[in-house]
Design an enzyme around this catalytic site. Sequence first.
Site, PDB file in Angstrom:
ATOM      1  N   THR A   1      38.244  35.400  49.760  1.00  0.00           N
ATOM      2  CA  THR A   1      37.194  35.268  50.767  1.00  0.00           C
ATOM      3  C   THR A   1      35.964  34.587  50.190  1.00  0.00           C
ATOM      4  O   THR A   1      35.399  33.670  50.798  1.00  0.00           O
ATOM      5  CB  THR A   1      36.809  36.661  51.314  1.00  0.00           C
ATOM      6  OG1 THR A   1      37.944  37.249  51.934  1.00  0.00           O
ATOM      7  CG2 THR A   1      35.670  36.563  52.315  1.00  0.00           C
TER       8      THR A   1
ATOM      9  N   THR B   1      36.041  44.493  47.314  1.00  0.00           N
ATOM     10  CA  THR B   1      37.427  44.551  46.863  1.00  0.00           C
ATOM     11  C   THR B   1      37.586  45.786  45.989  1.00  0.00           C
ATOM     12  O   THR B   1      36.748  46.049  45.131  1.00  0.00           O
ATOM     13  CB  THR B   1      37.825  43.295  46.067  1.00  0.00           C
ATOM     14  OG1 THR B   1      39.086  43.536  45.437  1.00  0.00           O
ATOM     15  CG2 THR B   1      36.818  42.934  45.009  1.00  0.00           C
TER      16      THR B   1
ATOM     17  N   ASP C   1      39.611  46.140  43.716  1.00  0.00           N
ATOM     18  CA  ASP C   1      39.979  45.737  42.362  1.00  0.00           C
ATOM     19  C   ASP C   1      38.764  45.598  41.442  1.00  0.00           C
ATOM     20  O   ASP C   1      38.923  45.561  40.222  1.00  0.00           O
ATOM     21  CB  ASP C   1      40.736  44.413  42.384  1.00  0.00           C
ATOM     22  CG  ASP C   1      42.028  44.500  43.174  1.00  0.00           C
ATOM     23  OD1 ASP C   1      42.562  45.613  43.316  1.00  0.00           O
ATOM     24  OD2 ASP C   1      42.505  43.449  43.647  1.00  0.00           O
TER      25      ASP C   1
END
Length: 200
Positions: A84, A104, A106
């Site tokens: 994104t 995110t 992550d």
Amino acid sequence: MHYGMEAIGIHNGFSGLINKDVEQLDERSLSGILNLGGTILGTSREKPFRKMLAESDTDKPQLIKQYYDELELDCLVCIGGNGTQKTASMLSSLGLNIVGIPKTIDNDIWGTDITFGFDTAVNIATEAIDRLHSTANSHRRVMVVEVMGHHAGWIALFAGMAGGADIILLPELGYNLNTINETILERARLGKPYSIVVVA
């Protein structure tokens, strides 16, 4: 809305801009969403800058710019991960005003300390690891817990440490299977009948 601003919600990420699938967001449409997970607008894996394969293919970046102008947007707020933010950066080079919000689990977006979603992911993974200790011990098993992370070991590292994992494997460091085996066997020789391995 406050400060005389209006908010437009774009359905399904960048594909919503390609298809002009938008809605006006107001207090009524946003009421009751606080406890919902994920996104109320939907998401997609649309990559508008992916090379066109045929001349008949739509020039998606130009279509996004066209709709951005037609909707008279002052800026585009892009909430998401690496893909994104990369697309958002490329759209800014077309003249769109962009606000990038790194979200995110992550935790792998450059320039951020902690991204949205990472804390929740760590807490859930830690609880799962915590709960495995008694099962692994009673059954005398080696349990492997795989957590998300793509190419980043942040969730594995944080949750593994907080949950008391015996071995934590991080993609950034690589691993040696013989060393892992020997560590597990050494734990058994020391009277520890189980091991928990966390891997990203």
